[in-house]
Design a protein around this motif. Structure first.
Motif, short mmCIF file in Angstrom:
data_model
loop_
_atom_site.label_atom_id
_atom_site.label_comp_id
_atom_site.label_asym_id
_atom_site.label_seq_id
_atom_site.Cartn_x
_atom_site.Cartn_y
_atom_site.Cartn_z
N ARG A 239 1.07 -1.41 0.25
CA ARG A 239 0.45 -0.27 0.11
C ARG A 239 0.85 1.25 0.37
O ARG A 239 0.77 1.99 -0.72
CB ARG A 239 -0.67 -0.22 1.20
CG ARG A 239 -1.89 1.49 1.02
CD ARG A 239 -2.57 0.58 2.21
NE ARG A 239 -4.16 -0.36 2.03
CZ ARG A 239 -4.36 -0.85 1.80
NH1 ARG A 239 -5.10 -0.22 0.97
NH2 ARG A 239 -5.08 -1.77 2.37
N GLU B 219 -7.54 -3.39 9.50
CA GLU B 219 -7.10 -3.06 8.28
C GLU B 219 -7.63 -3.14 6.74
O GLU B 219 -7.86 -2.41 6.60
CB GLU B 219 -5.91 -4.26 7.42
CG GLU B 219 -4.40 -3.11 6.46
CD GLU B 219 -3.83 -2.17 6.90
OE1 GLU B 219 -3.39 -1.19 6.15
OE2 GLU B 219 -4.05 -1.95 8.37
N THR C 274 -9.04 0.59 5.51
CA THR C 274 -8.68 0.88 3.65
C THR C 274 -9.73 0.41 3.01
O THR C 274 -9.12 0.69 1.84
CB THR C 274 -7.65 -0.19 4.21
OG1 THR C 274 -7.95 -1.38 3.55
CG2 THR C 274 -5.94 0.74 4.91
N ILE D 33 -1.26 5.43 7.69
CA ILE D 33 -0.93 3.68 8.17
C ILE D 33 0.86 3.97 8.05
O ILE D 33 1.33 5.25 8.06
CB ILE D 33 -0.51 3.65 5.87
CG1 ILE D 33 -1.75 3.79 4.74
CG2 ILE D 33 0.23 2.34 5.89
CD1 ILE D 33 -1.58 3.46 4.36
#
Length: 952
Positions: A794, A822, A826, A948
């Protein structure tokens, strides 16, 4: 015989498809068998029939569903007449009387078209003509049987009179009119039917189904049969009246219950139900008076009569009259005492114990109202009257304790008053804590003497009182407190000490009492649990775990000031139990903020345990956290010369020690290296790490620290430049440290993750990707490795590869909370809700998933829901600092200052130590001695700056 054989052949030749005629064509088949083509045709027909049946079965559900929908649509378009006018019927309740009177009479409003000049005639039935003729005719004869009767208006001499049938019909109408007039009110022009009430009642009409109506009819018929066959059965009348009352027919219910009182005048239940069905207060009083006249010994009726009175004086008057008839009724005495003043209640209770000497409640109530001396006399007399009652003995012990408490509290208050006059002030919480300690430690010898005599006397009298009942009495003594009286803690302790081991085998005493203490703690009986632990430590003083449990109880749910005394007493019996020494030092340092006292305790602990590594490390932490660096280095230098032998003989299991070959444990070496790192001595740090790794090559944290040292730009003049243009130190040395560490510790994922993070920071994304893939092969099923690979892709912008890795990761670790978290955070916005539902199904109570869902609510501005889910997350895992940072970040965005302060206070109480972001911030060289609140704020800021997380 030949004819029978031919008949059997014809029956065998019958075919379900062809009938009996098939025998003409299949005789040869019967004898020689079917041909192959015929067999195949039959088999094909059977297969097709099975297929058709299967298809019909599959389409049946859809066909039935379609028919059902069509029927619903048809009923909606063509409703019944009753359904069309339901709303209009309900609207009738809002009509006024004038509108109701304005409704025209029903007439024939239909428009009928009759042809001009033509008139239609309908023939009259013959029965109507015959009836009209009979009404108009007269008769001059009389029946001979009627002539013999003496009827007024008819002569007895045999003469006939004329009977006009028309007058008879008019007379029937007059009689009917008179009957209807009797139903009217005394005021002319008004009827008993209230039009307003009738319209109002329309809204409360309950439309029962046909089945309900039939059940009601059956019940009514059954109860009618019961009351007729056995009219003296009171429950039958009550049930019949209750049925009509529930149906809203109060008048009929009162009639039935009135008949019941006549048939069963001695049943108090019938009279009570009759009182309940009356409408006004006066009617109820009249009814209960009649009941008392029939049942003068009924306590319930007298109580009901008292309840119906409005003033307290009238209630007491009724109860006094009742007691004149029933002086032995405890219920009446108790109710009368409750309604009386204190002085009157004392006089009444003196008379009550004379009339009802066998009831302990009256004795105890009287003792409670009397003075100390008179209460002792009352309890002595009660003990002689009821020698097998334990509550009397317990009340006597509580009386002696209350007398002592008054003296102690008055002395304490006098002391505090003198201190205030002298100008000395103490903290309010500390003063209250000292007062509690004084009451807990108050010793009343007479209480212990009374409890011991009680146990002995009850045993002699043959009274059976189990240890569970004694413990329950002890809990009652602890919880029996009010504004006027304090809890009887001394009595509680005396009961536990005297009775907790009754009937328990010697080998089961410890386990049984530990179970009792845990149950009391769960029920909130803290002092009872405290007394049980005190008894355990008296019975088994060398068991250091018992002292630890007692101290933990005081620290968590009891009085923290008592924990220090318990620990100090415990180390006198168990001087080698380092856990007790460390708990005492921590309590003095953290809770009391007394560093000198904590240092003194650790010095005593070191004197009792000179080779204890745990004590040395605790002393090092104390000095290091208080910026006494030289003292900390001296302690570590001394610890490095010791052997870590597990000093408590295995009791310190799980404390993190590893026995080395003639040296200290890896933990001591790591602490020594950390001190040198903070002091800025990289050469000394490297020397310590290399020496430690020679002795403990399996300690992966030491390899990690060595690699971090090589990356810190302190061992070389110039380092290698990474992809961002920053100096990354001795990369070759760091890679070598990681490589050697992974060879010695191949199953540790942290080393591989940090090595991949180093390569990513250097710009070698392909090499980092390969290292993470190798880690997944070497250590399969580790969600942290999958998560690092996903974040690598990512951060590199490879969204497609990232999605593929997410799918593979969820297949490998379907119940991993960090992976689902996660995925939720995302995922594209339209998919987040569905992903959160899937995550909650997989791992409902995982704190990371709960936190991710809370962030979703926060994004949607659902403030209260988000706060509730964040609080749920920190409750599930209070040791994770990242969750507290998310909650603090949320309160900074949507909460008030008071709520933010509350989050900081809660976080400091729980003192979290773990978390990906939390560990990075707290272990940074920029925050060597940062407080919990500072780390919390910096972690929340890191979440805002780096959605992140960065590579490790």
């Amino acid at each position: 015989e030949g004819e029978d054989e031919r008949e059997r052949e014809r029956e065998e030749a019958f075919d379900s498809f062809m009938g009996s005629d098939s025998g003409l064509f299949s005789r040869k088949s019967k004898l020689q068998g079917l041909t192959q083509e015929e067999e195949e045709e039959r088999e094909a027909d059977a297969i097709w029939e099975a297929i058709d049946a299967r298809m019909l079965e599959r389409r049946r559900d859809r066909r039935e569903e379609r028919l059902k929908k069509e029927l619903e649509v048809y009923r909606k378009k063509n409703p019944k007449i009753t359904e069309q006018f339901v709303d209009l019927k309900r609207a009738l309740k809002d009509m006024s009387e004038a509108e109701w009177e304005a409704i025209p009479e029903i007439g024939d409003r239909s428009v009928k078209r009759t042809p001009r000049g033509k008139t239609s005639y309908v023939p009259v039935p013959e029965t109507l003509l015959a009836r009209a003729a009979m009404e108009k005719q007269t008769t001059n004869t009389i029946d001979e049987r009627d002539a013999m009767r003496d009827v007024s208006g008819i002569g007895g001499d045999g003469t006939s009179t004329t009977t006009d049938l028309t007058a008879v019909g008019e007379g029937r109408g007059t009689v009917l009119s008179m009957k209807l007039d009797r139903l009217s009110d005394s005021v002319a022009g008004q009827t008993v039917v209230d039009p307003k009430g009738y319209l109002t009642d329309l809204s409360s009409v309950k439309v029962n189904s046909q089945a309900d109506i039939q059940d009601i009819k059956k019940a009514r018929k059954l109860l009618q049969s019961v009351t007729q066959t056995n009219p003296k059965h009171a429950p039958g009348w009550i049930a019949a009246a209750r049925l009509e009352s529930d149906l809203g027919k109060g008048s009929l219910a009162r009639q039935l219950i009135a008949r019941g009182t006549r048939e069963c005048p001695k049943s108090e239940d019938v009279w009570l139900h009759a009182v309940l069905l009356q409408q006004t207060q006066e009617e109820k009083k009249v009814c209960v008076a009649k009941g008392i006249g029939q049942c003068p010994q009924s306590v319930k009726l007298w109580m009901e009569a008292s309840r119906l009175e409005e003033t307290q004086q009238a209630k007491r008057r009724v109860l006094r009259r009742a007691l004149e008839r029933m002086p032995n009724s405890v219920r009446l005495w108790r109710h009368l005492v409750d309604l009386s003043e204190e002085e009157d209640a004392r006089v009444l209770l003196r008379r009550a114990v004379e009339c009802c000497p066998q009831h302990k409640e009256l004795w105890l109530a009287l003792a409670k109202l009397e003075t100390y001396e008179n209460a002792r006399k009352v309890l002595n007399k009660a003990r002689q009257t009821l020698p097998t009652e334990p509550l009397i003995w317990i009340t006597a012990a509580k009386l002696e304790e209350a007398n002592k408490q008054q003296q102690v509290v008055s002395e304490w208050n006098q002391k505090q008053t003198n201190m205030e006059m002298d100008g000395g002030e103490e903290d309010g919480e500390e003063e209250e804590e000292k007062r509690k300690v004084l009451l807990v430690e108050m010793d009343v010898p007479l209480v212990h003497k009374l409890v011991a005599r009680a146990v002995k006397s009850l045993r002699q009298q043959g009274a059976v009182v189990t240890r569970e009942q004694w413990l329950q009495h002890a809990e009652d003594c602890e919880k029996n407190s009010s504004k006027e009286s304090l809890p009887s803690l001394a009595t509680c302790g005396a009961l536990v000490k005297a009775c907790a081991t009754l009937g328990v085998e010697d080998e089961d005493v410890e386990a049984t009492l530990l179970g009792d203490a845990e149950e009391c703690t769960q029920r909130g009986s803290i002092h009872t649990a405290r007394c049980i632990y005190s008894l355990l430590t008296d019975l088994f003083p060398s068991q250091w775990r018992l002292w630890m449990r007692a101290a933990v109880l005081e620290q968590q749910k009891g009085i923290p000031l008592l924990s220090d005394a318990i620990l100090r007493k415990g180390v006198t019996y168990c001087p080698t139990a380092t856990t007790l020494w460390l708990m005492a030092a921590k309590d003095a340092w953290i809770k009391r903020d007394d560093v000198q006292k904590a240092r003194t305790i650790l010095q005593e602990a070191f004197a009792a345990n000179p080779n204890s590594e745990q004590v040395v490390l605790a002393a090092f932490k104390l000095e290091f956290e208080n910026n006494e660096i030289e003292r900390a280095k001296l302690l570590l230098r001394r610890a490095l010369t010791y052997n870590s032998n597990g000093e408590n003989g295995g009791e310190m299991e799980g404390q993190g020690q590893q026995e080395g070959a003639g040296g200290a444990s890896p933990r001591v070496w790591m602490k020594a290296a950390l001190v040198e790192r903070e002091l800025g001595n990289p050469e000394e740090e490297r020397r310590l790490l290399q020496e430690a790794l020679k002795k403990h090559p399996q300690a992966w944290k030491l390899w990690l620290m060595l690699a971090q040292l090589h990356q810190s730009n302190k061992l070389v003049e110039g380092g290698e430049m990474n992809g961002n243009g920053a100096d990354s130190g001795d990369v070759a040395g760091a890679r070598l440290a990681f490589d050697r560490g992974m060879r010695h510790c191949p199953e540790v994922p942290e080393l591989r993750l940090c090595a991949a993070g180093l390569e990513e920071r250097l710009g070698n994304v392909s090499r980092a990707r390969a290292m993470l893939e190798q880690a997944r092969l070497k250590i399969p099923g580790v969600p942290e490795v999958w998560l690092a690979a996903i974040r690598l892709e990512r951060r590199s912008g490879n969204i497609k590869a990232c999605e593929n890795l997410v799918a593979k990761a969820l297949q490998s670790c379907p119940n991993s909370g960090i992976l689902w978290s996660e995925v939720i955070t995302t995922a594209p916005r339209p998919q987040r809700k569905s992903k959160s539902v899937d995550a909650l199904k997989r791992c409902n109570n995982d704190p990371q998933v709960v936190c991710a869902v809370a962030q979703l609510f926060m994004t949607d501005h659902k403030v209260e829901k988000a706060r509730a889910w964040f609080n749920r997350a920190v409750t599930l895992d209070p040791d994770c600092g990242d969750l507290w940072a998310h909650l603090y970040r949320y309160e900074c965005a949507y909460g008030q200052q008071q709520q933010r302060d509350d989050v900081i206070a809660r976080c400091e109480r729980n003192d979290p130590k773990h978390g990906e972001r939390w560990s990075r911030v707290s272990k940074s060289l920029e925050n060597p001695h940062a407080s919990c609140s500072v780390i919390l704020q910096k972690t929340a800021l890191d979440i805002d700056q780096h959605p992140i997380p960065q590579a490790p």
